[in-house]
Design a protein around this motif. Structure first.
Motif, PDB file in Angstrom:
ATOM      1  N   ASP A  86      40.277  43.807  53.889  1.00  8.32           N
ATOM      2  CA  ASP A  86      40.606  44.946  53.054  1.00  8.32           C
ATOM      3  C   ASP A  86      42.024  45.449  53.319  1.00  8.32           C
ATOM      4  O   ASP A  86      42.658  46.044  52.446  1.00  8.32           O
ATOM      5  CB  ASP A  86      39.582  46.056  53.339  1.00  8.32           C
ATOM      6  N   GLU A  87      42.526  45.223  54.531  1.00 12.90           N
ATOM      7  CA  GLU A  87      43.858  45.702  54.895  1.00 12.90           C
ATOM      8  C   GLU A  87      44.959  44.715  54.513  1.00 12.90           C
ATOM      9  O   GLU A  87      46.138  45.022  54.605  1.00 12.90           O
ATOM     10  CB  GLU A  87      43.946  45.947  56.413  1.00 12.90           C
ATOM     11  N   MET A  88      44.574  43.514  54.103  1.00 12.13           N
ATOM     12  CA  MET A  88      45.598  42.498  53.791  1.00 12.13           C
ATOM     13  C   MET A  88      46.127  42.666  52.371  1.00 12.13           C
ATOM     14  O   MET A  88      45.439  43.151  51.491  1.00 12.13           O
ATOM     15  CB  MET A  88      45.032  41.086  53.984  1.00 12.13           C
ATOM     16  N   VAL A 109      35.251  33.539  52.584  1.00 15.87           N
ATOM     17  CA  VAL A 109      36.224  34.634  52.600  1.00 15.87           C
ATOM     18  C   VAL A 109      36.081  35.484  51.332  1.00 15.87           C
ATOM     19  O   VAL A 109      36.044  36.714  51.389  1.00 15.87           O
ATOM     20  CB  VAL A 109      37.667  34.102  52.738  1.00 15.87           C
ATOM     21  N   LEU A 110      35.973  34.812  50.174  1.00 18.91           N
ATOM     22  CA  LEU A 110      35.854  35.540  48.907  1.00 18.91           C
ATOM     23  C   LEU A 110      34.663  36.499  48.937  1.00 18.91           C
ATOM     24  O   LEU A 110      34.754  37.633  48.449  1.00 18.91           O
ATOM     25  CB  LEU A 110      35.679  34.551  47.746  1.00 18.91           C
ATOM     26  N   SER A 111      33.563  36.036  49.540  1.00 17.14           N
ATOM     27  CA  SER A 111      32.351  36.861  49.546  1.00 17.14           C
ATOM     28  C   SER A 111      32.521  38.126  50.369  1.00 17.14           C
ATOM     29  O   SER A 111      31.743  39.068  50.242  1.00 17.14           O
ATOM     30  CB  SER A 111      31.174  36.048  50.096  1.00 17.14           C
ATOM     31  N   ILE A 115      34.912  44.476  45.579  1.00 17.16           N
ATOM     32  CA  ILE A 115      34.938  43.967  44.203  1.00 17.16           C
ATOM     33  C   ILE A 115      36.328  44.013  43.573  1.00 17.16           C
ATOM     34  O   ILE A 115      36.778  43.063  42.941  1.00 17.16           O
ATOM     35  CB  ILE A 115      33.928  44.755  43.331  1.00 17.16           C
ATOM     36  N   GLU A 116      37.043  45.103  43.836  1.00 14.46           N
ATOM     37  CA  GLU A 116      38.375  45.255  43.242  1.00 14.46           C
ATOM     38  C   GLU A 116      39.302  44.138  43.718  1.00 14.46           C
ATOM     39  O   GLU A 116      39.969  43.459  42.928  1.00 14.46           O
ATOM     40  CB  GLU A 116      38.943  46.623  43.624  1.00 14.46           C
ATOM     41  N   ASP A 117      39.328  43.933  45.063  1.00 15.50           N
ATOM     42  CA  ASP A 117      40.162  42.875  45.632  1.00 15.50           C
ATOM     43  C   ASP A 117      39.765  41.516  45.075  1.00 15.50           C
ATOM     44  O   ASP A 117      40.620  40.694  44.735  1.00 15.50           O
ATOM     45  CB  ASP A 117      40.005  42.844  47.161  1.00 15.50           C
ATOM     46  N   LYS A 118      38.443  41.305  44.968  1.00 14.15           N
ATOM     47  CA  LYS A 118      37.946  40.009  44.527  1.00 14.15           C
ATOM     48  C   LYS A 118      38.461  39.676  43.120  1.00 14.15           C
ATOM     49  O   LYS A 118      38.918  38.556  42.863  1.00 14.15           O
ATOM     50  CB  LYS A 118      36.418  40.037  44.537  1.00 14.15           C
ATOM     51  N   THR A 119      38.425  40.689  42.227  1.00 17.74           N
ATOM     52  CA  THR A 119      38.906  40.475  40.858  1.00 17.74           C
ATOM     53  C   THR A 119      40.395  40.130  40.876  1.00 17.74           C
ATOM     54  O   THR A 119      40.848  39.195  40.217  1.00 17.74           O
ATOM     55  CB  THR A 119      38.685  41.762  40.031  1.00 17.74           C
ATOM     56  N   HIS A 120      41.150  40.932  41.660  1.00 24.19           N
ATOM     57  CA  HIS A 120      42.585  40.668  41.805  1.00 24.19           C
ATOM     58  C   HIS A 120      42.861  39.246  42.263  1.00 24.19           C
ATOM     59  O   HIS A 120      43.676  38.536  41.684  1.00 24.19           O
ATOM     60  CB  HIS A 120      43.161  41.610  42.877  1.00 24.19           C
ATOM     61  N   ILE A 121      42.187  38.872  43.353  1.00 20.96           N
ATOM     62  CA  ILE A 121      42.451  37.580  43.974  1.00 20.96           C
ATOM     63  C   ILE A 121      42.077  36.452  43.023  1.00 20.96           C
ATOM     64  O   ILE A 121      42.813  35.475  42.873  1.00 20.96           O
ATOM     65  CB  ILE A 121      41.630  37.429  45.280  1.00 20.96           C
ATOM     66  N   GLU A 122      40.931  36.636  42.354  1.00 16.78           N
ATOM     67  CA  GLU A 122      40.511  35.564  41.450  1.00 16.78           C
ATOM     68  C   GLU A 122      41.516  35.369  40.321  1.00 16.78           C
ATOM     69  O   GLU A 122      41.764  34.252  39.878  1.00 16.78           O
ATOM     70  CB  GLU A 122      39.096  35.839  40.923  1.00 16.78           C
ATOM     71  N   SER A 123      42.145  36.487  39.883  1.00 17.03           N
ATOM     72  CA  SER A 123      43.152  36.323  38.827  1.00 17.03           C
ATOM     73  C   SER A 123      44.412  35.664  39.400  1.00 17.03           C
ATOM     74  O   SER A 123      45.057  34.848  38.741  1.00 17.03           O
ATOM     75  CB  SER A 123      43.459  37.654  38.153  1.00 17.03           C
ATOM     76  N   LEU A 124      44.762  35.989  40.655  1.00 12.14           N
ATOM     77  CA  LEU A 124      45.943  35.356  41.268  1.00 12.14           C
ATOM     78  C   LEU A 124      45.710  33.864  41.503  1.00 12.14           C
ATOM     79  O   LEU A 124      46.634  33.050  41.375  1.00 12.14           O
ATOM     80  CB  LEU A 124      46.274  36.019  42.604  1.00 12.14           C
ATOM     81  N   LEU A 125      44.480  33.519  41.843  1.00 12.22           N
ATOM     82  CA  LEU A 125      44.185  32.118  42.158  1.00 12.22           C
ATOM     83  C   LEU A 125      44.308  31.214  40.947  1.00 12.22           C
ATOM     84  O   LEU A 125      44.393  30.000  41.078  1.00 12.22           O
ATOM     85  CB  LEU A 125      42.779  31.994  42.757  1.00 12.22           C
ATOM     86  N   LYS A 126      44.358  31.821  39.751  1.00 12.85           N
ATOM     87  CA  LYS A 126      44.507  31.005  38.531  1.00 12.85           C
ATOM     88  C   LYS A 126      45.895  30.383  38.422  1.00 12.85           C
ATOM     89  O   LYS A 126      46.085  29.394  37.739  1.00 12.85           O
ATOM     90  CB  LYS A 126      44.246  31.878  37.295  1.00 12.85           C
TER      91      LYS A 126
END
Lengths: 447, 447
Positions: A86-88, A109-111, A115-126
């Motif tokens: 959460d701090e990264m 790690v994703l799990s 939720i907010e971070d997860k959405t962000h990261i998933e969009s970046l991973l595209k």
């Protein structure tokens, strides 16, 4: 590290209590903590257990190898892992997840993200990791253009985000980027200045799909610390910081250097035996084919060699020197191409220069070789053959050193990619051909 | 350049009036003006005559070649030159003056500075250009620790200097550096916060005599945008910005790449014929000596070759492949050393890895060569000799590829410096020796 010695820090981290470390933590840079962890691997659990979550997150971000990052993370229990993640920052999280080799580790790690971070990261991973989208962070501050400097400062004071950046961005309702304001202008303008007056509307941007090497060139050209990333509609998606660009430059340079030497771009000095073997052996096999070509040229002249055996010792001088000269031209060209210093306007001029330098060094080296070979074989004709072959091969070397990378570039292939193999193929085959061919022509005079 | 196309800018600069250009000038980056000047050299006087002094100073600062900088400056009359120089930052001025080849030109520029600038520049010129002192600027803002954020902001508003940087420094009466404050902390802290509370007393500094390559490594490690430069008493002398560090990284990398290929560190793709010849021919002559050594090894075995002429065509495969493998090891080691990735802890491990990879690729390539040579000479013993020599030479290649740069480094010589020459000398001499030596041993079986 300037005021606290490395020894002091090491002893504090290993022997100090959690409270003692907490007290000094503001004076410690996470890169220095990482150094201590790397030097004292057996103390990993001991040290990490005494650090607060935000510092652990910083230390993980300092570590460049994603598998090592995961190893640090794994020393904690599941809930604590979530708190650290959460701090990264989101670009570091995306890199961590994107670069982990094991898909299970990635899912793990994703799990653990909220939720907010997860959405962000998933969009970046595209985004392709080697594009602007792959290196940007989505954390930036946008402000309103119709405020004053004072109102803006008051707004910034309410932003508890640690990562206030050095630029603020003005966006419209559709998130289209309208302008940029530097903190320098905020702090040096009177409080009642309208933000409108200090906004720079002519923002240099980076397209989200731009290759990271191009991004680095744009940073180098304009000297910015940070650039906004936009999509094709000019909507702002994130920012890229210059320290990430420095990492890109280092990575791209290493890749170029490796390719020139006939290795994969990914091999590093600390790669495993298996990684190194996979990186090098395929290119050695390609090299072998070209070496066989050169040997075939020699085989064609075996009857000449049988008559004048001393040709066999001098011939490797002609090819070896050609290889060296070719490598010189090639290296200069590859570096020039990768720095964007070769263009239509100067290409022909560079070509002419390479020919002239090839001829010049051919004459210098050719004369020395001719005299040496004359003395060695006690025959002036032997010297003439060696000298002439040397001049011709040096010329061929510099032409190949220019043409190979330029043609690869034209074909949209990385000019560094095994250029070395092609150039030495030319210098070996041509060198043997010139020398043994001339020797065959002059054979009656050599026996 | 994103909102104004290059065509638009070019036409504005060439055909626009001074007033029209003035109106748009805030939207134009000086790096883009320099691009237009370089593409339209004949319009140099026309364009420059329409630009204000501060923009001309910016354009000169964007130009990397000091002789070109001087050329732009010379298009103006003497008084105007002084006014333009007055707008330049002192580190750029020091570079310009320090790098001009002609001492008269240097004196000419110095004479046009005002007294304050002149004193500054003369003190900067005392530092070696490749040290922290040589790349720093003396322009920075220092503040008092006993003020509040509000007072500090009011103070900054009175500083009309264009170059407010992103960090403020707290110095005592002796100019000893006591702490650093980031603009980020200034803008995000309430107005009544005492500066004392947001000062970071543990400042990472750079010693004024630190080599620029070390400076770049320190920036890479800590990811700062700017670092203060201090003397041995910790008195603050100036600051270094990250964009100058990026230039250093580029320069140092080019130097390493050049040295590895046997050229001077200064040669660039646009060097003149004379510069290139001076950069390359000395190393070619060194190479020639080593090529002669390899040829001498062959000459020792002439009686063997006379009996089995086909040895002469296969022997270049053994040396060539060794050269390639050696170059691979060498390249990985040199890059690792220059990035500081090789240390006492992993050196032995890397050495063992190189030996294992050498043996592995030796076996793979050796088997292929053995089969090929067997077929070529229709003699299994010929294949055995070639295969064994290949394995031995690949092993020697990887050992040399490791040892040569590591030993050079230990001797405080740049590991890139002509490592290539030494490694190929080993692979050539050893390759010929292994192959022809084994052939001599097995001679009765080969005839």
């Amino acid at each position: 590290m300037d005021k606290m010695t490395k020894e002091h820090l090491t002893s504090l981290l290993i022997n100090g209590t959690s409270e003692q470390i907490q007290e000094a933590i503001d004076d410690i840079h996470p890169a220095d903590i990482l150094d201590v962890l790397q030097d004292h691997h057996s103390q990993l659990n001991n040290i990490l257990s005494k650090l607060p979550n935000d510092i652990i997150a910083d230390v993980i971000e300092e570590e460049e190898d994603e598998d090592e990052q995961y190893e640090i993370l794994k020393t904690f229990l599941k809930d604590r892992q979530s708190a650290i993640l959460d701090e990264m920052s989101d670009d570091e999280l995306a890199d961590l997840i994107g670069e982990l080799d094991d898909p299970e580790e990635r899912a793990d790690v994703l799990s653990k993200l909220d939720i907010e971070d997860k959405t962000h990261i998933e969009s970046l991973l595209k985004y392709d990791p080697s594009t602007a989208g792959g290196i940007m962070t989505t954390e930036f501050i946008s402000v309103k253009a119709n405020n004053t400097v004072l109102k803006t400062l008051e707004y910034l004071q309410t932003q508890v985000e640690e990562d206030t950046t050095y630029y603020l961005y003005v966006l419209d309702k559709e998130k289209v980027l309208k302008g940029v304001i530097s903190l320098r202008d905020i702090v040096s303008s009177p409080f009642d200045t309208p933000i409108m007056d200090i906004v720079n509307p002519n923002v240099k941007t980076v397209d989200v799909n731009m290759d990271q090497e191009e991004v680095a060139k744009k940073f180098m050209k304009y000297g910015f610390y940070m650039m906004p990333v936009v999509d094709s509609e000019y909507r702002m998606l994130g920012v890229i910081e210059i320290d990430d660009v420095m990492d890109v430059m280092e990575e791209e340079t290493t890749e170029d250097i490796n390719l020139m030497a006939g290795m994969s771009g990914e091999e590093r000095v600390d790669s495993t035996v298996l990684e190194s073997a996979k990186s090098r052996i395929p290119w050695l096999i390609v090299n072998l084919f070209t070496a066989v070509m050169a040997a075939a040229v020699v085989a064609n002249f075996e009857s000449t060699i049988a008559k004048v055996v001393s040709l066999s010792s001098v011939m490797s001088i002609v090819t070896g020197m050609g290889g060296n000269a070719g490598t010189q031209s090639l290296t200069i060209l590859c570096r020039g191409l990768s720095l964007g210093e070769v263009d239509k306007d100067n290409a022909f001029q560079i070509f002419c220069k390479e020919i002239t330098v090839g001829l010049l060094s051919g004459i210098v080296i050719g004369i020395i070789v001719a005299i040496g070979a004359w003395w060695f074989a006690s025959n002036p004709w032997f010297g003439l053959v060696a000298g002439l072959a040397m001049i011709l091969n040096m010329l061929a070397a510099n032409i190949a050193g220019y043409l190979v990378p330029v043609i690869l570039k034209r074909l949209n292939i990385d000019p560094a990619l095994a250029s070395g193999v092609f150039v030495t193929t030319v210098t070996d085959c041509m060198g043997f051909f010139f020398f043994l061919g001339l020797a065959t022509l002059f054979l009656p005079l050599l026996i």
